[in-house]
Design an enzyme around this catalytic site. Structure first.
Site, PDB file in Angstrom:
ATOM      1  N   ASP A  73       0.785  -1.243  -0.070  1.00 55.32           N
ATOM      2  CA  ASP A  73      -0.102   0.116   0.028  1.00 55.32           C
ATOM      3  C   ASP A  73       0.803   1.136   0.010  1.00 55.32           C
ATOM      4  O   ASP A  73       0.508   2.131  -0.354  1.00 55.32           O
ATOM      5  CB  ASP A  73      -1.039  -0.041   1.113  1.00 55.32           C
ATOM      6  CG  ASP A  73      -2.377  -0.346   0.651  1.00 55.32           C
ATOM      7  OD1 ASP A  73      -2.805   0.173  -0.252  1.00 55.32           O
ATOM      8  OD2 ASP A  73      -3.012  -1.127   1.569  1.00 55.32           O
ATOM      9  N   GLU A 106      -4.475   4.933  -0.554  1.00 57.89           N
ATOM     10  CA  GLU A 106      -3.349   3.718  -0.253  1.00 57.89           C
ATOM     11  C   GLU A 106      -2.650   3.822   1.059  1.00 57.89           C
ATOM     12  O   GLU A 106      -2.654   3.208   1.800  1.00 57.89           O
ATOM     13  CB  GLU A 106      -2.641   3.703  -1.412  1.00 57.89           C
ATOM     14  CG  GLU A 106      -3.400   3.510  -2.960  1.00 57.89           C
ATOM     15  CD  GLU A 106      -4.252   2.349  -3.102  1.00 57.89           C
ATOM     16  OE1 GLU A 106      -4.370   1.616  -2.164  1.00 57.89           O
ATOM     17  OE2 GLU A 106      -4.310   2.100  -4.260  1.00 57.89           O
ATOM     18  N   HIS A 110      -5.114   3.040   3.915  1.00 62.88           N
ATOM     19  CA  HIS A 110      -4.810   1.905   4.160  1.00 62.88           C
ATOM     20  C   HIS A 110      -3.529   1.601   4.963  1.00 62.88           C
ATOM     21  O   HIS A 110      -3.758   0.852   5.964  1.00 62.88           O
ATOM     22  CB  HIS A 110      -4.783   1.149   2.912  1.00 62.88           C
ATOM     23  CG  HIS A 110      -6.014   1.254   1.881  1.00 62.88           C
ATOM     24  ND1 HIS A 110      -5.950   1.033   0.615  1.00 62.88           N
ATOM     25  CD2 HIS A 110      -7.301   1.820   2.293  1.00 62.88           C
ATOM     26  CE1 HIS A 110      -7.315   1.157   0.354  1.00 62.88           C
ATOM     27  NE2 HIS A 110      -7.963   1.811   1.405  1.00 62.88           N
ATOM     28  N   TYR A 114      -3.162  -0.393   8.942  1.00 58.36           N
ATOM     29  CA  TYR A 114      -2.343  -1.207   9.437  1.00 58.36           C
ATOM     30  C   TYR A 114      -1.565  -0.765  10.450  1.00 58.36           C
ATOM     31  O   TYR A 114      -1.169  -1.768  11.569  1.00 58.36           O
ATOM     32  CB  TYR A 114      -1.356  -1.905   8.240  1.00 58.36           C
ATOM     33  CG  TYR A 114      -2.169  -2.379   7.289  1.00 58.36           C
ATOM     34  CD1 TYR A 114      -3.215  -3.224   7.201  1.00 58.36           C
ATOM     35  CD2 TYR A 114      -1.712  -1.932   5.890  1.00 58.36           C
ATOM     36  CE1 TYR A 114      -3.706  -3.718   6.103  1.00 58.36           C
ATOM     37  CE2 TYR A 114      -2.351  -2.260   4.578  1.00 58.36           C
ATOM     38  CZ  TYR A 114      -3.603  -3.046   4.874  1.00 58.36           C
ATOM     39  OH  TYR A 114      -4.114  -3.659   3.822  1.00 58.36           O
ATOM     40  N   GLU A 188      -3.310  -4.743  -6.804  1.00 56.34           N
ATOM     41  CA  GLU A 188      -4.542  -4.409  -6.245  1.00 56.34           C
ATOM     42  C   GLU A 188      -5.304  -5.886  -6.150  1.00 56.34           C
ATOM     43  O   GLU A 188      -5.950  -6.098  -4.991  1.00 56.34           O
ATOM     44  CB  GLU A 188      -5.210  -3.529  -7.227  1.00 56.34           C
ATOM     45  CG  GLU A 188      -4.872  -2.183  -7.056  1.00 56.34           C
ATOM     46  CD  GLU A 188      -4.987  -1.222  -6.155  1.00 56.34           C
ATOM     47  OE1 GLU A 188      -5.855  -1.732  -4.999  1.00 56.34           O
ATOM     48  OE2 GLU A 188      -4.462  -0.300  -6.090  1.00 56.34           O
ATOM     49  N   GLU A 222      -9.751  -1.884  -2.786  1.00 54.91           N
ATOM     50  CA  GLU A 222      -8.890  -2.374  -3.697  1.00 54.91           C
ATOM     51  C   GLU A 222      -9.769  -2.962  -4.635  1.00 54.91           C
ATOM     52  O   GLU A 222      -9.179  -3.087  -5.743  1.00 54.91           O
ATOM     53  CB  GLU A 222      -7.886  -3.395  -3.003  1.00 54.91           C
ATOM     54  CG  GLU A 222      -7.277  -3.010  -1.884  1.00 54.91           C
ATOM     55  CD  GLU A 222      -6.476  -1.747  -1.903  1.00 54.91           C
ATOM     56  OE1 GLU A 222      -6.799  -0.972  -2.748  1.00 54.91           O
ATOM     57  OE2 GLU A 222      -5.566  -1.565  -0.970  1.00 54.91           O
ATOM     58  N   HIS A 225     -10.346  -0.206  -7.235  1.00 51.90           N
ATOM     59  CA  HIS A 225      -9.071   0.138  -7.559  1.00 51.90           C
ATOM     60  C   HIS A 225      -8.665  -0.901  -8.992  1.00 51.90           C
ATOM     61  O   HIS A 225      -8.424  -0.497  -9.971  1.00 51.90           O
ATOM     62  CB  HIS A 225      -8.021   0.229  -6.675  1.00 51.90           C
ATOM     63  CG  HIS A 225      -8.327   1.245  -5.598  1.00 51.90           C
ATOM     64  ND1 HIS A 225      -7.316   1.387  -4.442  1.00 51.90           N
ATOM     65  CD2 HIS A 225      -9.520   1.931  -5.621  1.00 51.90           C
ATOM     66  CE1 HIS A 225      -7.808   2.234  -3.749  1.00 51.90           C
ATOM     67  NE2 HIS A 225      -9.017   2.869  -4.059  1.00 51.90           N
TER      68      HIS A 225
HETATM   69 FE   LIG Z   1      -4.648   0.340  -0.738  1.00 46.73          FE
HETATM   70 FE   LIG Z   2      -5.650   0.262  -4.134  1.00 45.70          FE
END
Ligand SMILES: [Fe+2]
Ligand SMILES: [Fe+2]
Length: 352
Positions: A73, A106, A110, A114, A188, A222, A225
């Protein structure tokens, strides 16, 4: 046409949303924005009861998977999406807007999510050690190099097209752009999924639900995407003659083989201790086929049965919703409905 490759005299224009760029980009714009969410929308605390009693090898496998996802990501946000956006011809401002929005998700949403999971589950020393593991993990580094390498090639071409026009070659540019888009779809729609497997495995059993909610929100992003960039790639692929298509198809399958080899070794290292490597590799092959289909190619691996617990976790329909402590993936900033496969039918020609 998506790519005209004409080098015109500089004339700035505004994005006119009254004139659609094409018949599908505004649909993706709506879907992306209606799915918007923030990492802090999901409180992680209630997972701790489960996390704290997990065996060490399980914790390690879980954390390493999220770390792999973090690396993917990070670069998808830092270079992958931006470089594809910059390769799109100047007048397609709506396409660029959609790609730029995806780029922002991203890393800022994302990858940050995490990190939020790491910060809840682990101590700073453990997190630092985990990131070092990723920096030294040969297969992960090789995967990054293959994907980011394709982005860097397009970065160079973008520069040449804009600032070194004597060296510019439209055919080469389009080829490199298509390769970067193909790498993007692999990332992705395929490469993420070995990492998604474990959180889904837990989620499908009702464990580590908050982290699972985050994963489901990320998967929801994702998936669109991969379809959007895949659609752009298909449009470009149709402009190549048969010989070039054949050559690019071969390139794609060689890339697939080399990534699959790295993936299998990575899966073995991450999942070996928890005895799931065989099962995860089935999921890896299943998603490789899906990525190929997003690019307009036939599946490569034979059809196999994926662990139903993981498929249960993968169901992106709303599962949990609590306005105070947790937000399910039904959380909506705006009106949003779950996508169906039929939403992605845009009368695209089939490519063999
Ligand atoms: Fe992502
Ligand atoms: Fe993505």
């Amino acid at each position: 046409m998506a790519v005209k490759n004409e080098l015109k005299a500089l004339k700035y224009q505004g994005a006119n949303w009254n004139q659609p760029d094409d018949e599908y980009t505004q649909f993706f714009y709506e879907q992306n924005l209606s799915q918007f969410w923030r990492p802090e929308d999901i409180s992680m605390q209630s997972d701790l009861n489960v996390w704290n009693v997990l065996p060490n090898e399980v914790k390690l496998a879980y954390a390493r998977n999220l770390l792999v996802l973090t690396f993917l990501d990070t670069y998808q946000g830092d270079i992958g999406m931006p470089v594809v956006s910059r390769a799109i011809d100047e007048e397609f401002h709506q396409r660029k807007a959609v790609l730029n929005f995806m780029a922002a998700m991203e890393n800022a949403v994302h990858a940050k999510s995490y990190s939020n999971i790491f910060m809840t589950y682990m101590q700073t020393g453990e997190i630092d050690e985990l990131f070092k593991w990723g920096e030294n993990q040969k297969n992960l580094q090789n995967i990054m190099e293959k994907i980011v390498g394709a982005y860097k090639e397009l970065d160079k071409e973008n520069y040449i097209k804009k600032y070194d026009t004597k060296k510019y070659n439209a055919k080469r540019f389009n080829e490199v752009a298509w390769k970067a888009m193909a790498a993007s779809v692999f990332l992705e729609t395929w490469l993420f999924y070995s990492g998604f497997y474990y959180p889904l495995f837990f989620y499908g059993q009702g464990k580590l639900m908050q982290a699972g909610e985050i994963i489901n929100l990320i998967i929801r992003d994702e998936s669109i995407h991969g379809v959007y960039v895949g659609r752009l790639a298909q449009e470009l692929y149709e402009t190549f003659d048969n010989n070039k298509q054949e050559e690019l198809s071969q390139w794609l399958h060689e890339l697939l083989d080399s990534l699959y080899k790295e993936q299998s070794e990575l899966v073995h290292e991450v999942y070996g201790e928890v005895d799931l490597a065989h099962d995860v590799n089935i999921f890896v092959r299943y998603n490789a086929n899906k990525a190929l289909m997003n690019l307009g190619f036939d599946p490569y691996f034979p059809q196999e049965e994926v662990n139903p617990v993981v498929l249960n976790g993968l169901n992106t329909e709303t599962k949990t919703m609590d306005n105070f402590s947790m937000k399910g993936n039904g959380y909506q900033k705006m009106k949003s409905e779950a996508l169906k496969d039929t939403d992605f039918i845009f009368e695209r020609p089939k490519i063999k």
